[in-house]
Write a protein that holds these residues in place. Structure first.
Motif, mmCIF file in Angstrom:
data_model
loop_
_atom_site.group_PDB
_atom_site.id
_atom_site.type_symbol
_atom_site.label_atom_id
_atom_site.label_comp_id
_atom_site.label_asym_id
_atom_site.label_seq_id
_atom_site.Cartn_x
_atom_site.Cartn_y
_atom_site.Cartn_z
ATOM 1 N N GLU A 42 0.829 -1.187 0.000
ATOM 2 C CA GLU A 42 0.000 0.000 0.000
ATOM 3 C C GLU A 42 0.877 1.256 0.000
ATOM 4 O OE1 GLU A 42 -3.506 -1.877 -0.290
ATOM 5 O OE2 GLU A 42 -3.458 0.277 0.143
ATOM 6 N N ARG A 43 0.294 2.339 -0.492
ATOM 7 C CA ARG A 43 0.988 3.622 -0.416
ATOM 8 C C ARG A 43 1.057 4.044 1.042
ATOM 9 N NH1 ARG A 43 -0.564 8.391 -4.584
ATOM 10 N NH2 ARG A 43 -0.418 6.535 -5.920
ATOM 11 N N GLU A 44 2.255 4.378 1.509
ATOM 12 C CA GLU A 44 2.435 4.703 2.916
ATOM 13 C C GLU A 44 3.002 6.112 3.101
ATOM 14 O OE1 GLU A 44 5.246 2.060 4.756
ATOM 15 O OE2 GLU A 44 6.944 2.823 3.599
ATOM 16 N N PHE A 45 2.666 6.669 4.239
ATOM 17 C CA PHE A 45 3.114 8.008 4.599
ATOM 18 C C PHE A 45 4.623 8.026 4.841
ATOM 19 C CE2 PHE A 45 3.123 12.119 6.468
ATOM 20 C CZ PHE A 45 3.913 12.049 7.617
ATOM 21 N N VAL A 46 5.266 9.106 4.377
ATOM 22 C CA VAL A 46 6.691 9.296 4.609
ATOM 23 C C VAL A 46 6.933 10.560 5.431
ATOM 24 C CG1 VAL A 46 8.941 9.712 3.537
ATOM 25 C CG2 VAL A 46 7.327 8.108 2.478
ATOM 26 N N ALA A 47 6.422 11.698 4.932
ATOM 27 C CA ALA A 47 6.664 12.967 5.613
ATOM 28 C C ALA A 47 5.619 13.974 5.172
ATOM 29 C CB ALA A 47 8.063 13.497 5.300
ATOM 30 N N ALA A 48 5.382 14.965 6.037
ATOM 31 C CA ALA A 48 4.446 16.036 5.705
ATOM 32 C C ALA A 48 4.937 17.335 6.310
ATOM 33 C CB ALA A 48 3.037 15.707 6.204
ATOM 34 N N ILE A 49 4.471 18.428 5.723
ATOM 35 C CA ILE A 49 4.850 19.756 6.206
ATOM 36 C C ILE A 49 3.622 20.647 6.163
ATOM 37 C CG2 ILE A 49 5.618 20.537 3.914
ATOM 38 C CD1 ILE A 49 7.911 22.051 5.401
ATOM 39 N N SER A 50 3.483 21.486 7.163
ATOM 40 C CA SER A 50 2.327 22.380 7.230
ATOM 41 C C SER A 50 2.435 23.468 6.166
ATOM 42 C CB SER A 50 2.244 23.014 8.619
ATOM 43 O OG SER A 50 3.401 23.807 8.861
ATOM 44 N N TRP A 51 1.328 24.191 5.965
ATOM 45 C CA TRP A 51 1.317 25.226 4.939
ATOM 46 C C TRP A 51 2.350 26.301 5.229
ATOM 47 C CZ3 TRP A 51 0.505 30.328 5.969
ATOM 48 C CH2 TRP A 51 -0.040 30.631 7.220
#
Length: 122
Positions: A42-51
């Motif tokens: 499955e596609r998995e989360f790696v990283a995110a950044i706020s606006w």
């Protein structure tokens, strides 16, 4: 509208920097994220950044090795990947999510790039 680039073949321990460039609209008010999908998984989360860029989030598997950043003037998000491991091999996708600070949830992303292949050899 989102164009991911920067993937390639690298040896274990090496580094790559992925870019996600937006066109056609501005994503400055969107949270941005990187996900990855290995064959058969499955596609998995790696990283995110706020606006604002003030908050970042990482999967445990990449914490301390990957860094997400954004350049609002260039409408571009980056993923610096260091100390790469064979298990990091996957297609990496960038996404944009409206109305969230930063999300690990794939379904909260409204726009996706086409993906860029990262292959790490042992």
């Amino acid at each position: 509208q989102l164009q991911a680039s920067g993937g390639g073949l690298v040896q274990a321990g090496g580094s790559l920097r992925l870019s996600c460039a937006a066109s056609g609209r501005t994503f400055s008010s969107y949270a941005m994220g990187w996900f990855r999908q290995a064959p058969g998984k499955e596609r998995e989360f790696v990283a995110a950044i706020s606006w604002s860029g003030g908050s970042t989030y990482y999967a445990d598997s990449v914490k301390g090795r990957f860094t997400i950043s954004r350049d609002k003037a260039k409408n571009t998000v980056y993923l610096q990947m260091n100390n790469l491991k064979p298990e990091d091999t996957a297609v990496y996708y960038c996404g944009a999510a409206e109305g969230v600070v930063g999300s690990r949830i794939r379904d909260e992303y409204d726009y996706w790039g086409q993906g860029t292949q990262v292959t790490v050899s042992s």
